[in-house]
Design a protein around this motif. Structure first.
Motif, PDB file in Angstrom:
ATOM      1  N   MET A   1      39.984 -22.233  22.388  1.00 33.48           N
ATOM      2  CA  MET A   1      38.943 -21.675  21.543  1.00 33.48           C
ATOM      3  C   MET A   1      37.609 -21.750  22.264  1.00 33.48           C
ATOM      4  N   THR A   2      36.840 -20.698  22.152  1.00 32.58           N
ATOM      5  CA  THR A   2      35.517 -20.657  22.747  1.00 32.58           C
ATOM      6  C   THR A   2      34.495 -21.034  21.696  1.00 32.58           C
ATOM      7  N   THR A   3      33.525 -21.920  22.043  1.00 33.71           N
ATOM      8  CA  THR A   3      32.526 -22.335  21.072  1.00 33.71           C
ATOM      9  C   THR A   3      31.134 -21.838  21.410  1.00 33.71           C
ATOM     10  N   ALA A   4      30.939 -21.264  22.606  1.00 32.24           N
ATOM     11  CA  ALA A   4      29.617 -20.755  22.975  1.00 32.24           C
ATOM     12  C   ALA A   4      29.336 -19.456  22.242  1.00 32.24           C
ATOM     13  N   PRO A   5      28.068 -19.184  21.895  1.00 33.50           N
ATOM     14  CA  PRO A   5      27.761 -17.927  21.229  1.00 33.50           C
ATOM     15  C   PRO A   5      28.051 -16.759  22.148  1.00 33.50           C
ATOM     16  N   PRO A   6      28.435 -15.629  21.583  1.00 35.88           N
ATOM     17  CA  PRO A   6      28.767 -14.488  22.416  1.00 35.88           C
ATOM     18  C   PRO A   6      27.554 -14.012  23.204  1.00 35.88           C
ATOM     19  N   ASP A   7      27.802 -13.552  24.425  1.00 30.04           N
ATOM     20  CA  ASP A   7      26.751 -13.023  25.280  1.00 30.04           C
ATOM     21  C   ASP A   7      26.310 -11.674  24.727  1.00 30.04           C
ATOM     22  N   PRO A   8      24.992 -11.479  24.473  1.00 34.02           N
ATOM     23  CA  PRO A   8      24.535 -10.210  23.917  1.00 34.02           C
ATOM     24  C   PRO A   8      24.846  -9.027  24.819  1.00 34.02           C
ATOM     25  N   ASP A   9      24.995  -9.263  26.138  1.00 34.34           N
ATOM     26  CA  ASP A   9      25.306  -8.181  27.054  1.00 34.34           C
ATOM     27  C   ASP A   9      26.803  -7.892  27.126  1.00 34.34           C
ATOM     28  N   ALA A  10      27.611  -8.779  26.570  1.00 29.43           N
ATOM     29  CA  ALA A  10      29.058  -8.604  26.608  1.00 29.43           C
ATOM     30  C   ALA A  10      29.472  -7.483  25.648  1.00 29.43           C
ATOM     31  N   THR A  11      30.677  -7.018  25.824  1.00 31.11           N
ATOM     32  CA  THR A  11      31.175  -5.965  24.950  1.00 31.11           C
ATOM     33  C   THR A  11      31.372  -6.510  23.547  1.00 31.11           C
ATOM     34  N   THR A  12      31.332  -5.639  22.570  1.00 34.88           N
ATOM     35  CA  THR A  12      31.511  -6.050  21.183  1.00 34.88           C
ATOM     36  C   THR A  12      32.959  -6.445  20.941  1.00 34.88           C
ATOM     37  N   PRO A  14      36.754  -6.496  19.598  1.00 35.63           N
ATOM     38  CA  PRO A  14      37.649  -5.346  19.433  1.00 35.63           C
ATOM     39  C   PRO A  14      38.029  -5.107  17.969  1.00 35.63           C
ATOM     40  N   ILE A  15      37.011  -4.946  17.132  1.00 34.71           N
ATOM     41  CA  ILE A  15      37.269  -4.729  15.712  1.00 34.71           C
ATOM     42  C   ILE A  15      36.083  -3.984  15.113  1.00 34.71           C
ATOM     43  N   ARG A  16      36.346  -3.146  14.123  1.00 31.49           N
ATOM     44  CA  ARG A  16      35.287  -2.439  13.399  1.00 31.49           C
ATOM     45  C   ARG A  16      35.290  -2.984  11.981  1.00 31.49           C
ATOM     46  N   MET A  17      34.171  -3.562  11.578  1.00 31.05           N
ATOM     47  CA  MET A  17      34.070  -4.161  10.259  1.00 31.05           C
ATOM     48  C   MET A  17      33.854  -3.064   9.218  1.00 31.05           C
ATOM     49  N   LEU A  18      34.348  -3.284   8.023  1.00 23.97           N
ATOM     50  CA  LEU A  18      34.242  -2.313   6.938  1.00 23.97           C
ATOM     51  C   LEU A  18      33.313  -2.826   5.843  1.00 23.97           C
ATOM     52  N   GLY A  19      32.695  -1.904   5.135  1.00 24.20           N
ATOM     53  CA  GLY A  19      31.876  -2.247   3.972  1.00 24.20           C
ATOM     54  C   GLY A  19      30.755  -3.199   4.295  1.00 24.20           C
ATOM     55  N   ASP A  20      30.638  -4.258   3.473  1.00 24.14           N
ATOM     56  CA  ASP A  20      29.557  -5.235   3.634  1.00 24.14           C
ATOM     57  C   ASP A  20      30.019  -6.483   4.393  1.00 24.14           C
ATOM     58  N   ARG A  21      31.033  -6.326   5.236  1.00 27.10           N
ATOM     59  CA  ARG A  21      31.596  -7.486   5.959  1.00 27.10           C
ATOM     60  C   ARG A  21      30.846  -7.761   7.254  1.00 27.10           C
ATOM     61  N   PRO A  76      29.561 -22.978   5.068  1.00 26.13           N
ATOM     62  CA  PRO A  76      30.836 -22.981   5.791  1.00 26.13           C
ATOM     63  C   PRO A  76      32.056 -23.221   4.907  1.00 26.13           C
ATOM     64  N   GLU A  77      31.855 -23.632   3.659  1.00 24.00           N
ATOM     65  CA  GLU A  77      32.985 -23.834   2.750  1.00 24.00           C
ATOM     66  C   GLU A  77      33.610 -22.501   2.324  1.00 24.00           C
ATOM     67  N   ASP A  78      32.800 -21.452   2.264  1.00 25.26           N
ATOM     68  CA  ASP A  78      33.257 -20.134   1.811  1.00 25.26           C
ATOM     69  C   ASP A  78      33.489 -19.234   3.016  1.00 25.26           C
ATOM     70  N   ARG A  79      34.562 -19.467   3.751  1.00 21.04           N
ATOM     71  CA  ARG A  79      34.772 -18.674   4.958  1.00 21.04           C
ATOM     72  C   ARG A  79      36.250 -18.471   5.253  1.00 21.04           C
ATOM     73  N   ALA A  80      36.507 -17.431   6.020  1.00 20.51           N
ATOM     74  CA  ALA A  80      37.838 -17.151   6.550  1.00 20.51           C
ATOM     75  C   ALA A  80      37.675 -16.974   8.052  1.00 20.51           C
ATOM     76  N   GLU A  81      38.574 -17.546   8.829  1.00 28.55           N
ATOM     77  CA  GLU A  81      38.463 -17.469  10.285  1.00 28.55           C
ATOM     78  C   GLU A  81      39.499 -16.507  10.849  1.00 28.55           C
ATOM     79  N   VAL A  82      39.143 -15.911  12.002  1.00 30.90           N
ATOM     80  CA  VAL A  82      40.058 -15.032  12.717  1.00 30.90           C
ATOM     81  C   VAL A  82      39.823 -15.236  14.211  1.00 30.90           C
ATOM     82  N   GLU A  83      40.888 -15.154  15.002  1.00 28.31           N
ATOM     83  CA  GLU A  83      40.761 -15.297  16.450  1.00 28.31           C
ATOM     84  C   GLU A  83      40.976 -13.934  17.085  1.00 28.31           C
ATOM     85  N   LEU A  84      39.996 -13.497  17.867  1.00 29.85           N
ATOM     86  CA  LEU A  84      40.062 -12.216  18.571  1.00 29.85           C
ATOM     87  C   LEU A  84      39.768 -12.447  20.042  1.00 29.85           C
ATOM     88  N   GLY A  85      40.692 -12.104  20.893  1.00 26.18           N
ATOM     89  CA  GLY A  85      40.473 -12.259  22.328  1.00 26.18           C
ATOM     90  C   GLY A  85      40.195 -13.681  22.749  1.00 26.18           C
TER      91      GLY A  85
END
Length: 114
Positions: A1-12, A14-21, A76-85
């Motif tokens: 698992m990676t814990t560092a914040p994503p690099d702003p220059d890195a690619t987004t 691989p998912i497109r969020m829907l609605g207000d997510r 953080p109590e109201d959350r769902a986690e997902v692993e991508l890449g």
């Protein structure tokens, strides 16, 4: 698992969020913290209702007040986690975000002390 914040220059992610997510990445400082006496307190320790900071990695088209790259405050109590890449993200609704950090005049830090 990676814990560092994503690099702003890195690619987004691989998912497109829907609605207000929102897809957010937890700040490294939210993982664990130290008491004033130097004792390490893991993120799993229960210390009342402590809010957490995260960086927005992706936002759905229905999100109005939060942008990709913003630093947001949420429960953080109201959350769902997902692993991508190999990176763990948290799924939130925009209504679950309590605040968005603003940079100070110099452009460093959040300007918020909670």
């Amino acid at each position: 698992m990676t814990t560092a914040p994503p690099d702003p220059d890195a690619t987004t992610p691989p998912i497109r969020m829907l609605g207000d997510r929102l897809l957010v990445h937890l700040d490294a400082e939210s993982a664990e913290r130290r008491s004033t006496s130097g004792i390490v307190i893991p993120s799993t320790a229960s210390v009342g209702r402590r809010l957490a900071w995260a960086h927005v990695a992706a936002a759905g088209q229905g999100v109005r007040q939060v942008r990709v790259g913003d630093r947001v405050l949420f429960d953080p109590e109201d959350r769902a986690e997902v692993e991508l890449g190999g990176t763990v993200y948290v799924l939130l609704r925009e209504k679950d975000v309590h605040g968005v950090a603003q940079s100070d005049a110099a452009g460093t830090g959040t300007g918020l002390y909670l």
